[in-house]
Write a protein that holds these residues in place. Structure first.
Motif, short mmCIF file in Angstrom:
data_model
loop_
_atom_site.label_atom_id
_atom_site.label_comp_id
_atom_site.label_asym_id
_atom_site.label_seq_id
_atom_site.Cartn_x
_atom_site.Cartn_y
_atom_site.Cartn_z
N ASN A 17 0.69 -1.25 0.01
CA ASN A 17 -0.10 -0.02 -0.18
C ASN A 17 0.77 1.21 -0.01
O ASN A 17 1.75 1.67 0.90
CB ASN A 17 -0.97 -0.02 1.26
N ALA A 18 0.53 2.26 -0.70
CA ALA A 18 1.37 3.54 -1.03
C ALA A 18 0.67 4.51 -0.54
O ALA A 18 1.09 5.65 -0.42
CB ALA A 18 1.78 3.56 -2.57
N GLY A 19 -0.39 4.35 -0.23
CA GLY A 19 -1.58 5.50 0.20
C GLY A 19 -2.91 5.06 0.05
O GLY A 19 -3.32 4.70 -1.04
N GLY A 20 -3.78 5.49 1.15
CA GLY A 20 -5.11 5.02 1.07
C GLY A 20 -5.82 6.40 0.32
O GLY A 20 -5.40 7.61 0.68
N ILE A 21 -6.85 6.30 -0.50
CA ILE A 21 -7.35 7.22 -1.20
C ILE A 21 -8.85 7.48 -0.99
O ILE A 21 -9.61 8.41 -0.61
CB ILE A 21 -7.28 7.07 -2.70
N HIS A 22 -9.73 6.18 -1.02
CA HIS A 22 -11.06 6.65 -0.84
C HIS A 22 -11.84 5.25 -0.35
O HIS A 22 -11.24 4.14 -0.41
CB HIS A 22 -11.87 7.00 -2.39
N TYR A 23 -12.89 5.46 0.03
CA TYR A 23 -13.69 4.05 0.59
C TYR A 23 -14.92 3.92 0.01
O TYR A 23 -15.69 5.09 -0.63
CB TYR A 23 -14.00 4.22 2.03
N GLU A 24 -15.54 2.88 -0.57
CA GLU A 24 -16.62 2.70 -1.41
C GLU A 24 -17.66 1.81 -0.32
O GLU A 24 -17.37 0.47 -0.32
CB GLU A 24 -16.48 1.95 -2.60
N ALA A 49 -21.51 7.69 -2.41
CA ALA A 49 -21.15 6.51 -3.01
C ALA A 49 -19.48 6.18 -3.12
O ALA A 49 -19.31 5.12 -3.15
CB ALA A 49 -21.56 6.59 -4.52
N VAL A 50 -18.88 7.49 -2.74
CA VAL A 50 -17.28 7.00 -2.90
C VAL A 50 -16.91 8.22 -1.91
O VAL A 50 -17.38 9.51 -1.74
CB VAL A 50 -16.75 7.60 -4.16
N ILE A 51 -16.28 7.74 -0.79
CA ILE A 51 -15.99 8.69 0.61
C ILE A 51 -14.51 8.89 0.52
O ILE A 51 -13.70 7.85 0.51
CB ILE A 51 -16.52 8.15 1.77
N PRO A 52 -13.82 9.96 0.50
CA PRO A 52 -12.44 10.27 0.62
C PRO A 52 -11.86 9.73 1.67
O PRO A 52 -12.48 9.98 2.80
CB PRO A 52 -12.29 11.84 0.39
N SER A 53 -10.80 9.03 1.83
CA SER A 53 -10.16 8.66 3.02
C SER A 53 -9.51 9.52 3.94
O SER A 53 -9.25 10.72 3.61
CB SER A 53 -8.89 7.64 2.38
N LYS A 54 -9.56 9.49 5.36
CA LYS A 54 -9.43 10.33 6.13
C LYS A 54 -7.87 10.18 6.71
O LYS A 54 -7.60 9.16 6.73
CB LYS A 54 -10.48 10.35 7.61
#
Length: 276
Positions: free
Chosen positions: A108-115, A271-276
């Motif tokens: 994992n290079a970085g979390g972006i979003h959650y669906e 529907a798509v939530i940015p990662s915190k």
């Protein structure tokens, strides 16, 4: 699993001298040679988000080249082989499961979003109308099948073994009072059977592809403050050792910027939530 690839070249200028994040990398002189980041992605929302990131990356001296895949296997294979610098389609449990099953070395290079994962109507629109022998379609890959089954359990439809967790399969169902048939299918195929089964349980990206929104169309779905939201964040995945390369850091930086968060919220809503 079907492995058909659709190539969409969002940027046509391919670097002559380097691919950011790959094993063999030659020095680049900014302004004299193009720098390219090659990313494998699912169509919706991943490739759309990447397309939005192009301008900001270009301002930083990077060209972004995206290829769309319609399966969950090839995007990891092409990153492992070095053909691509990164992929953007999966969450960490799937990445870890894939590494274990296939002997790959992805990180994992970085979390972006959650669906949010949701239960969507098929031939029926209310879970209370389930009848003996009805069919519910779920994804057949290890982590997403477990996620689907856990969501069904949370809604009182089935009961799983206590220790089933994130590796649950239909074999872990210990109580199925309506004798439901859990139909295991490749995730991409599930929207195609919605008129043939009572309900479908679907990944966020394939729901979006099919024109569904978790907040608007799902009968029930994982909430933004749930444990699932923390566990199933979609990430930029790279081959181990490339996570701190200049191109990947630029890519993750743009995708997690305030501007990108605003774009994701405005475009996809719940529907798509940015990662915190």
């Amino acid at each position: 699993m079907k492995k058909k690839l659709f190539a969409v070249i969002l940027t046509l200028s391919i670097a002559a001298g380097t691919l950011a994040g790959c094993g063999k990398k030659e020095p680049v002189k900014t302004g004299e040679e193009s720098k390219t980041i090659k990313v494998a992605a699912s169509a919706t929302p991943h490739a759309e988000i990447l397309e939005q990131a192009q301008i900001a990356l270009k301002e930083k001296g990077w060209e972004l080249e995206v290829t769309i895949f319609d399966d969950y296997i090839q995007p990891n294979n092409v990153v492992e082989s070095g053909e691509f610098d990164a992929n953007y389609f999966q969450h960490i449990p799937y990445l870890e499961s894939f590494n274990e099953e296939h002997g790959t070395h992805l990180v994992n290079a970085g979390g972006i979003h959650y669906e949010p994962f949701g239960v969507y109507p098929g031939t029926k629109a209310d879970l209370s109308t389930l009848e003996n022998g009805d069919v519910i379609a779920v994804p057949n890959d290890t982590t997403n099948e477990a996620r689907a089954l856990l969501l069904l359990q949370d809604n009182g439809i089935i009961t799983l073994k206590e220790d089933a967790g994130l590796t649950a399969t239909v074999n872990d169902i210990v109580d199925n009072p309506k004798n439901l048939t859990i139909l295991e299918l490749e995730a991409a195929q599930i929207p195609r059977v919605k008129d043939e089964v009572a309900f479908i349980v679907l990944n966020g990206n394939y729901a979006l592809d099919a024109g569904f929104s978790a907040a608007k169309d799902a009968i029930t779905y994982e909430k933004a403050d749930s444990e699932a939201a923390k566990t199933y964040v979609n990430v930029i995945a790279v081959k181990e050792g490339n996570e701190n390369s200049e191109g990947i850091k630029a890519l993750v930086g743009v995708l997690t910027s305030d501007e990108m968060r605003t774009y994701i919220n405005d475009t996809y809503g719940d529907a798509v939530i940015p990662s915190k």
